[in-house]
Design a protein around this motif. Structure first.
Motif: not given
Length: 192
Positions: A100-105, A141-147
């Motif tokens: 997933f992506v943290l999108d900082i605007d 980033l990666r997570a051990p579950f679906v974000v």
């Protein structure tokens, strides 16, 4: 317009595609496919205008493929076929949710909100980071579950999760700037 910045670590196969076809977007698409991303072409942006039917009213962050989420591919043959059809296409990836992506605007105070999160919870680990053509940052980033997707977690910070389309370097932004690599790295596990 910003100079094209190619992802570091582009394989010799991807680099030879660039050298043979002078197409940095195809080389980038092949590079990201090799890293496991499912890729789609994005409508090209020229002088702040998307080449789709909407033109100037569009940000160009969408694919000419109908059913792009289903058709996204990491098959080099498919990518070469798409970039032969749309040689100026930008590069997009459909996120699987575990990445997933943290999108900082910063245009929506995301830089301030993100700085407050860092003060409270600590720095993110070293991870693949891109700068958008609009000046924002994308932390992969990666997570051990679906974000799932989550808009406005805090002001100017979105979570781009499963099924979301993220624009990749060296795609053009409507501002005339290009997306670029801020930090080339493996994708880190999200902090707990």
């Amino acid at each position: 317009m910003a100079e094209v910045q190619y992802p570091r670590g582009v394989s010799s196969r991807s680099r030879s595609d660039y050298d043979n076809q002078s197409n940095p977007n195809l080389a980038a698409a092949l590079h990201y496919a090799e890293r496991g991303f499912r890729i789609v072409p994005l409508w090209p942006m020229h002088n702040g205008r998307c080449e789709c039917a909407k033109g100037a009213s569009c940000a160009g962050k969408h694919s000419p493929l109908k059913g792009w989420q289903r058709l996204a591919s990491s098959d080099p043959r498919e990518l070469r076929r798409w970039w032969a059809k749309w040689p100026s296409a930008g590069v997009g990836a459909v996120l699987d949710g575990e990445t997933f992506v943290l999108d900082i605007d910063p245009r929506n105070t995301g830089d301030e909100s993100f700085a407050a999160l860092v003060r409270e919870h600590g720095e993110l680990p070293a991870t693949l980071t891109h700068r958008s053509g609009g000046g924002g940052l994308h932390y992969f980033l990666r997570a051990p579950f679906v974000v799932p997707n989550a808009d406005g977690v805090v002001a100017g910070v979105d979570v781009l999760g499963r099924g979301h389309l993220v624009v990749l370097p060296p795609s053009n932004h409507r501002s005339g700037e290009r997306y670029s690599v801020e930090r080339e790295s493996e994708i880190a596990a999200a902090p707990a």
